[in-house]
Design an enzyme around this catalytic site. Structure first.
Site, PDB file in Angstrom:
ATOM      1  N   GLU A  94      50.835 -15.846 -10.026  1.00 32.32           N
ATOM      2  CA  GLU A  94      51.214 -14.677  -9.616  1.00 32.32           C
ATOM      3  C   GLU A  94      51.600 -13.931 -11.248  1.00 32.32           C
ATOM      4  OE1 GLU A  94      50.830 -13.894  -6.506  1.00 32.32           O
ATOM      5  OE2 GLU A  94      51.777 -15.166  -5.625  1.00 32.32           O
TER       6      GLU A  94
ATOM      7  N   THR B 277      49.431 -13.482 -12.991  1.00 33.54           N
ATOM      8  CA  THR B 277      48.490 -13.777 -14.359  1.00 33.54           C
ATOM      9  C   THR B 277      47.274 -13.811 -15.003  1.00 33.54           C
ATOM     10  OG1 THR B 277      47.830 -15.864 -12.463  1.00 33.54           O
ATOM     11  CG2 THR B 277      49.915 -15.984 -14.234  1.00 33.54           C
TER      12      THR B 277
ATOM     13  N   GLY C 138      51.512  -7.444   1.290  1.00 31.32           N
ATOM     14  CA  GLY C 138      51.365  -8.529   0.569  1.00 31.32           C
ATOM     15  C   GLY C 138      50.677  -9.779   0.304  1.00 31.32           C
ATOM     16  N   LEU C 139      49.420  -9.119   1.917  1.00 37.29           N
ATOM     17  CA  LEU C 139      48.588 -10.543   1.708  1.00 37.29           C
ATOM     18  C   LEU C 139      46.765  -9.665   1.631  1.00 37.29           C
ATOM     19  CD1 LEU C 139      49.321 -12.195   5.616  1.00 37.29           C
ATOM     20  CD2 LEU C 139      49.499 -12.598   2.779  1.00 37.29           C
ATOM     21  N   SER C 140      47.226  -9.312   1.046  1.00 38.23           N
ATOM     22  CA  SER C 140      45.617  -8.213   0.337  1.00 38.23           C
ATOM     23  C   SER C 140      45.079  -7.295   1.296  1.00 38.23           C
ATOM     24  CB  SER C 140      44.471  -9.015  -0.565  1.00 38.23           C
ATOM     25  OG  SER C 140      45.059  -9.270  -1.781  1.00 38.23           O
ATOM     26  N   SER C 141      46.038  -6.565   1.760  1.00 39.34           N
ATOM     27  CA  SER C 141      45.258  -5.298   2.818  1.00 39.34           C
ATOM     28  C   SER C 141      43.871  -5.086   2.305  1.00 39.34           C
ATOM     29  CB  SER C 141      45.510  -5.022   4.841  1.00 39.34           C
ATOM     30  OG  SER C 141      47.031  -4.747   3.233  1.00 39.34           O
ATOM     31  N   SER C 142      44.207  -4.139   1.550  1.00 43.09           N
ATOM     32  CA  SER C 142      43.442  -3.493   0.565  1.00 43.09           C
ATOM     33  C   SER C 142      42.405  -4.371  -0.169  1.00 43.09           C
ATOM     34  CB  SER C 142      44.078  -2.559  -0.595  1.00 43.09           C
ATOM     35  OG  SER C 142      45.108  -3.636  -0.903  1.00 43.09           O
TER      36      SER C 142
ATOM     37  N   ASP D   6      42.559 -10.912  -6.267  1.00 47.40           N
ATOM     38  CA  ASP D   6      42.455 -10.666  -4.281  1.00 47.40           C
ATOM     39  C   ASP D   6      40.625  -9.834  -4.122  1.00 47.40           C
ATOM     40  OD1 ASP D   6      45.036 -10.343  -4.933  1.00 47.40           O
ATOM     41  OD2 ASP D   6      45.466  -8.470  -4.568  1.00 47.40           O
TER      42      ASP D   6
HETATM   43  C1  GLA Z   1      48.467  -8.105  -6.610  1.00 49.40           C
HETATM   44  C2  GLA Z   1      47.295  -7.535  -6.949  1.00 49.40           C
HETATM   45  C3  GLA Z   1      46.926  -8.725  -8.071  1.00 49.40           C
HETATM   46  C4  GLA Z   1      47.630  -9.738  -8.447  1.00 49.40           C
HETATM   47  C5  GLA Z   1      49.181 -10.151  -8.067  1.00 49.40           C
HETATM   48  C6  GLA Z   1      50.029 -10.867  -8.321  1.00 49.40           C
HETATM   49  O1  GLA Z   1      48.203  -8.687  -4.938  1.00 49.40           O
HETATM   50  O2  GLA Z   1      47.069  -6.838  -6.404  1.00 49.40           O
HETATM   51  O3  GLA Z   1      45.358  -8.625  -8.420  1.00 49.40           O
HETATM   52  O4  GLA Z   1      48.665  -9.643  -9.688  1.00 49.40           O
HETATM   53  O5  GLA Z   1      49.696  -8.575  -7.238  1.00 49.40           O
HETATM   54  O6  GLA Z   1      49.732 -11.888  -9.108  1.00 49.40           O
END
Ligand code: GLA
Length: 413
Positions: free
Chosen positions: A60, A62, A150-154, A198
């Site tokens: 995370e 990184t 935090g599940l990357s909907s975007s 993501d």
């Molecule tokens: C978000 C960002 C990712 C990553 C994480 C943390 O999801 O979109 O690129 O930096 O936070 O690991």
């Protein structure tokens, strides 16, 4: 290139893919609704593309330090239905937002408005400035990926939109290029300086696998997740809002650490190149806060590599220990957890059938990930729901997912 033709399969045996509190249609029901909606809105039969949300198992904060990450794509998708238009307009309807927006491809300019359509506008804008001239299109969007948790909907929205717009324009682009364009869209149009993780996993995910990515070279390795292990996502119900919550601040702090260390370590290109020995030796060049931020990045990169080794040998218990260390480092050194997220991890840790638990994603609320034995998944879920609610008064949404395939076109089903 031609895009992979995917047939939608949602597994329903056992607890896989079962949502607990969601009343929204998923899978085949959602597609049926999307087609009907499209016919009603635009009077046409669309092509449909989809891209998944993701969970990060370890690694995370990184990615933007040129480091290592290990996400998996989820069986939760954003779907974009599309049909061509003769002009250069994009008409976009979002079912989840209940709104339409209208864009002119010749008038797209960078910048954030804060509206959900920034992602669509951004992807279209970056495709065009990358030399891909798009055709006009009518679009309808529906998603199963919970928003802002935090599940990357975007990323799922960006990648599915890119796939739809490019395909609609008969343009081929390889998945890595699509991921990079979507990342740029997020930087320039949503003003969130995210790393590549993501968008990359949304493009490259593989069913049953985690993906260890070297964010510098973009080389990756697919690692099988043992068949008896489930990905349990526990939403703390504390909303995360990266752009305003400190994500960009963490990036600045890393840059500050890099600048200071590169004075004495001229060979480094990013924090990824710093070792613990070097960090300790030059700690006096950093403020206490910056030192902690850098320590997280250095130790986390090391954990990802070790965790990959554990997964390769099927040692889920060892993997779980790296997850616990990762969480502590994110909580104490990187300071991106919240009391609710810490509690969710604490409640899961040590329960029968739970191999590992940690926060996942950018932090500041959102979800935790538990690796859980399939046989115990439902009882763990119930206990967590009860205990978390009893302690916080918040009713958590808990999803049991599996690692799934990345973005693609949907074959008729
Ligand atoms: C978000 C960002 C990712 C990553 C994480 C943390 O999801 O979109 O690129 O930096 O936070 O690991």
């Amino acid at each position: 290139m031609s895009y992979p033709q995917l047939t939608l399969v949602r597994q329903t045996d056992g607890p896989i893919g079962k949502t607990v509190t969601s009343k929204e249609p998923t899978g085949a029901a959602l597609l049926h609704k999307l087609r009907a909606l499209f016919a009603e809105l635009y009077g046409a039969v669309p092509a449909i593309y989809r891209a998944p949300g993701r969970v990060n198992l370890i690694g995370e904060h990184t990615d933007y330090n040129d480091g290592f990450v290990m996400p998996a794509a989820l069986d939760l998708y954003t779907y974009v239905a599309v049909s061509p238009r003769p002009d250069r307009r994009l008409r976009v309807y979002s079912e989840n937002m209940g709104e339409t927006c209208d864009l002119d491809l010749d008038l797209i300019r960078p910048g954030r408005s804060g509206h959900w359509s920034d992602y669509v506008r951004g992807v279209a804008g970056v495709c065009e400035t990358s030399g891909y001239r798009l055709h006009g299109a009518d679009l309808a969007i529906m998603t199963e990926v919970p928003l802002g948790s935090g599940l990357s909907s975007s990323a799922a929205l960006e990648v599915s939109t890119a796939w739809a717009l490019l395909s609609n324009s008969q343009i081929s682009a390889d998945p890595t290029t699509v991921a990079q364009m979507c990342q740029k869209a997020e930087h320039v149009y949503a003003e969130m300086r995210c790393g590549i993780m993501d968008q990359f996993i949304s493009c490259h995910g593989r069913a049953g696998h985690a993906l260890m990515l070297d964010c510098r070279s973009l080389e990756f390795q697919l690692l099988p997740i043992p068949g008896h292990v489930r990905l349990m996502l526990c939403n703390s119900m504390v909303k995360h809002e990266h752009a305003t919550s400190g994500y960009n601040t963490r990036r600045h702090e890393c840059e500050e650490g890099f600048r200071a260390l590169s004075q004495v370590l001229p060979g480094i290109r990013a924090l990824r190149d710093v070792t613990m020995v070097e960090l300790e030796k030059h700690a006096d060049r950093l403020s206490p806060v910056i030192y902690k931020r850098v320590r997280h990045v250095v130790t986390e990169n090391d954990r990802v590599k070790k965790a990959a080794g554990a997964l390769e040998t099927g040692d889920v218990a060892a993997f779980g220990r790296f997850m616990a260390d990762s969480h502590h480092s994110l909580r104490d050194d990187y300071e991106v957890s919240t009391p609710e997220v810490d509690l969710m991890v604490e409640l899961a840790s040590g329960q029968k059938g739970v191999h590992g638990a940690r926060m996942t994603g950018g932090g500041f609320g959102g979800c935790t990930i538990n690796l859980v034995d399939a046989a115990h998944a439902e009882e763990v879920q119930q206990r967590l729901e009860q205990n978390y609610e009893a302690r916080t008064g918040l009713k958590p949404t808990i999803l049991i997912c599996q690692a799934s395939g990345g973005a693609g076109a949907l074959a008729e089903i």
